[in-house]
Design an enzyme around this catalytic site. Structure first.
Site, short mmCIF file in Angstrom:
data_model
loop_
_atom_site.label_atom_id
_atom_site.label_comp_id
_atom_site.label_asym_id
_atom_site.label_seq_id
_atom_site.Cartn_x
_atom_site.Cartn_y
_atom_site.Cartn_z
N SER A 114 0.83 -1.21 0.00
CA SER A 114 0.00 0.00 0.00
C SER A 114 0.86 1.25 0.00
O SER A 114 0.43 2.29 -0.47
CB SER A 114 -0.85 0.07 1.27
OG SER A 114 -1.70 -0.99 1.36
N HIS A 132 -2.41 -3.68 -6.56
CA HIS A 132 -2.91 -3.23 -5.25
C HIS A 132 -4.41 -3.45 -5.15
O HIS A 132 -5.21 -2.74 -5.76
CB HIS A 132 -2.57 -1.74 -5.05
CG HIS A 132 -2.90 -1.22 -3.68
ND1 HIS A 132 -3.61 -0.07 -3.47
CD2 HIS A 132 -2.63 -1.72 -2.45
CE1 HIS A 132 -3.75 0.12 -2.17
NE2 HIS A 132 -3.16 -0.87 -1.54
N GLU A 182 -5.29 -1.31 -8.35
CA GLU A 182 -4.35 -0.35 -8.92
C GLU A 182 -3.15 -1.13 -9.46
O GLU A 182 -2.51 -1.88 -8.72
CB GLU A 182 -3.91 0.66 -7.84
CG GLU A 182 -5.05 1.59 -7.43
CD GLU A 182 -4.72 2.50 -6.25
OE1 GLU A 182 -5.25 3.62 -6.21
OE2 GLU A 182 -3.95 2.09 -5.36
N ASN A 208 -5.20 6.18 -2.06
CA ASN A 208 -4.70 6.61 -0.76
C ASN A 208 -4.11 8.02 -0.80
O ASN A 208 -3.89 8.64 0.23
CB ASN A 208 -3.67 5.63 -0.21
CG ASN A 208 -4.36 4.42 0.41
OD1 ASN A 208 -5.53 4.49 0.77
ND2 ASN A 208 -3.65 3.32 0.52
P1 NAI Z 1 -1.70 -9.41 7.56
O1 NAI Z 1 -0.89 -9.08 8.75
O2 NAI Z 1 -3.14 -9.74 7.72
O3 NAI Z 1 -1.01 -10.66 6.79
C1 NAI Z 1 0.36 -10.72 6.48
C2 NAI Z 1 0.79 -12.18 6.47
O4 NAI Z 1 2.11 -12.26 5.93
C3 NAI Z 1 0.86 -12.82 7.88
O5 NAI Z 1 0.09 -14.00 7.88
C4 NAI Z 1 2.35 -13.09 8.09
O6 NAI Z 1 2.60 -14.27 8.83
C5 NAI Z 1 2.84 -13.24 6.66
N1 NAI Z 1 4.27 -12.98 6.48
C6 NAI Z 1 5.02 -12.03 7.07
N2 NAI Z 1 6.29 -12.09 6.59
C7 NAI Z 1 6.32 -13.08 5.67
C8 NAI Z 1 7.32 -13.60 4.81
N3 NAI Z 1 8.56 -13.10 4.80
N4 NAI Z 1 6.99 -14.59 3.95
C9 NAI Z 1 5.74 -15.10 3.94
N5 NAI Z 1 4.75 -14.65 4.75
C10 NAI Z 1 5.03 -13.65 5.60
O7 NAI Z 1 -1.48 -8.20 6.54
P2 NAI Z 1 -2.47 -7.66 5.40
O8 NAI Z 1 -3.38 -6.64 5.97
O9 NAI Z 1 -3.03 -8.81 4.66
O10 NAI Z 1 -1.44 -6.86 4.47
C11 NAI Z 1 -0.54 -7.52 3.61
C12 NAI Z 1 -0.03 -6.54 2.57
O11 NAI Z 1 -1.12 -5.98 1.83
C13 NAI Z 1 0.75 -5.34 3.12
O12 NAI Z 1 1.77 -5.03 2.23
C14 NAI Z 1 -0.31 -4.25 3.18
O13 NAI Z 1 0.26 -2.98 3.12
C15 NAI Z 1 -1.11 -4.56 1.94
N6 NAI Z 1 -2.50 -4.10 1.90
C16 NAI Z 1 -3.29 -4.19 3.01
C17 NAI Z 1 -4.63 -3.76 2.95
C18 NAI Z 1 -5.52 -3.88 4.12
O14 NAI Z 1 -6.58 -3.23 4.14
N7 NAI Z 1 -5.21 -4.69 5.13
C19 NAI Z 1 -5.19 -3.19 1.70
C20 NAI Z 1 -4.29 -3.24 0.58
C21 NAI Z 1 -2.98 -3.64 0.71
#
Ligand code: NAI
Length: 388
Positions: free
Chosen positions: A120, A141, A153, A191
């Site tokens: 993001s 995105h 995006e 954003n």
């Molecule tokens: P989350 O915390 O729910 O999930 C992230 C997952 O990645 C966790 O299960 C974690 O164990 C795993 N993880 C961490 N390091 C890792 C690695 N090196 N290799 C494999 N798995 C790994 O996070 P979320 O909210 O799903 O966000 C993920 C990405 O998406 C981020 O880059 C965030 O900025 C982006 N994003 C999030 C949005 C949201 O509303 N939550 C919207 C759009 C993008």
């Protein structure tokens, strides 16, 4: 990039599990990886429940649900991903961890496999900077919840190969999504352009011009937005919304237009995060009575117009800087954050001269760069043009 292409999703959290669902529903076989094995198990259990609900609601047949779920398999070692044509990364938002993952993946994947990040706030150019083959790195995105929100995006970095953005746009359409093309700049489209929805609302509140309930009411009743800024911040979570604002502000080298609000910082510091903590700007416990808004139509119109004109200025400036096309800017705001109208179309309807004179008045009154009109808006007014 057809249905026979295997897709890998890395990170089985909120976004990764949603993206895996979308890819499987589009017919791809999907491998889901997470460094925490229990995260994959949990994600698969949750997907099982989601599909059962879709069957209950009659949106899918039991057979379709079974077939789609059967396409998603857990992956316990990145080496298993060698035959994937596309990897979508949705892991923790940390540049060095993402860089490490992308370089690890490069060593495993075929040369023509694409590497997408769902970041993001990080620059895809920076992530690709660590790669030996940056031409295959791009942003896809998605918005939360990925299976429900249509916008994606598509953001190429400086070194992304020429054909990849168009391929990704086609693929996202095939997945039933609405892709928009955007430059690698902080906040991408949504954003960035949406910042004044929160920032200007907080400013109006801080100046004591209206209370939060009245500001929310103005945006819903006059602007036609589904939710007001304070309700929406409570839904998103004040910690998350504040973090995005801070990251955009810092990424733009502290441009005053994006300055975060002390009011919001205090909310975060006191744990008033919004719905998830039971209290944010509003009280979210059962039976809580919300205060009534003021029903002064002039005041409501003034509030709505001040926030809207700031949003319009942001969209015009994004167009001026070539961040995205006119149509993609309007699509992004209607499909990604449910705005009732595209901001450039709205600008035309309100009259560009009216937009410009309001911004000039605000800038003169406050003496702040925050209200500076986009040079494109000035040019359009001078030449009597409209966006659409
Ligand atoms: P989350 O915390 O729910 O999930 C992230 C997952 O990645 C966790 O299960 C974690 O164990 C795993 N993880 C961490 N390091 C890792 C690695 N090196 N290799 C494999 N798995 C790994 O996070 P979320 O909210 O799903 O966000 C993920 C990405 O998406 C981020 O880059 C965030 O900025 C982006 N994003 C999030 C949005 C949201 O509303 N939550 C919207 C759009 C993008």
């Amino acid at each position: 990039m057809d249905k026979s292409m295997k897709v890998a999703v890395i990170g089985a959290g909120t976004m990764g599990s949603g993206i895996a669902q979308v890819a499987a529903q589009a017919g791809h076989s999907v491998q889901l990886f997470d460094t925490r094995v229990d995260a994959v198990t949990k994600a698969l259990d949750a997907l099982n429940k989601t599909f059962s609900k879709l069957v209950e609601k009659g949106k899918l047949s039991a057979d379709e649900a079974k077939t789609t779920l059967g396409r998603i398999s857990p992956c316990i070692d990145l080496k298993e991903l060698a035959r994937c044509g596309l990897v979508i990364e949705a892991i923790v938002e940390d540049l060095s961890i993402k860089k490490k993952l992308f370089t690890d993946l490069e060593a495993i994947l075929a040369k023509d496999a694409a590497l997408a990040t769902n970041t993001s706030s990080l620059s895809v150019t920076a992530i690709a900077g660590a790669c030996a083959t940056p031409e295959r790195v791009i942003v896809l995105h998605f918005f939360n919840p990925a299976p429900l929100l249509p916008l994606v995006e598509v953001v190429p970095g400086i070194a992304t190969g020429e054909g990849l953005p168009a391929h990704c746009m086609e693929l996202m359409k095939a997945w039933g999504k609405t892709p928009v093309l955007c430059k690698d700049t902080p906040g991408f489209i949504v954003n960035r352009v949406a910042r004044p929805f929160y920032g200007e609302a907080l400013r109006i509140y801080e100046e004591g011009l209206a209370d939060m309930v009245t500001i929310d009411h103005a945006m819903r009743s006059v602007g036609g937005f589904k939710m007001g800024p304070f309700e929406l911040m409570d839904l998103i979570g004040n910690d998350i919304n504040f973090a995005v604002t801070k990251s955009v502000f810092e990424a733009f080298f502290f441009d005053p237009r994006y300055r975060p609000s002390i009011t919001q910082q205090r909310q975060v510091e006191s744990g008033r995060l919004g719905r998830k903590s039971g209290r944010g700007y509003y009280v979210h416990t059962d039976g809580a009575v919300q205060p009534a808004p003021k029903n002064d139509l002039q005041l409501l119109e003034d509030i709505c117009w001040r926030i809207l004109v700031m949003l319009i200025n942001e969209a015009v400036d994004a167009l001026n800087l070539g961040i995205a096309s006119r149509d993609d800017l309007d699509l992004a705001m209607t499909k990604g954050v449910n705005y009732p109208k595209g901001l450039l179309r709205w600008a035309d309807e309100k009259g560009l001269a009216h937009c410009l004179s309001t911004l000039e008045r605000l800038q003169a009154e406050y003496g702040e760069d925050r209200y500076r009109p986009s040079p494109l808006l000035r040019r359009m007014v001078r030449e009597s043009r409209t966006f659409h």
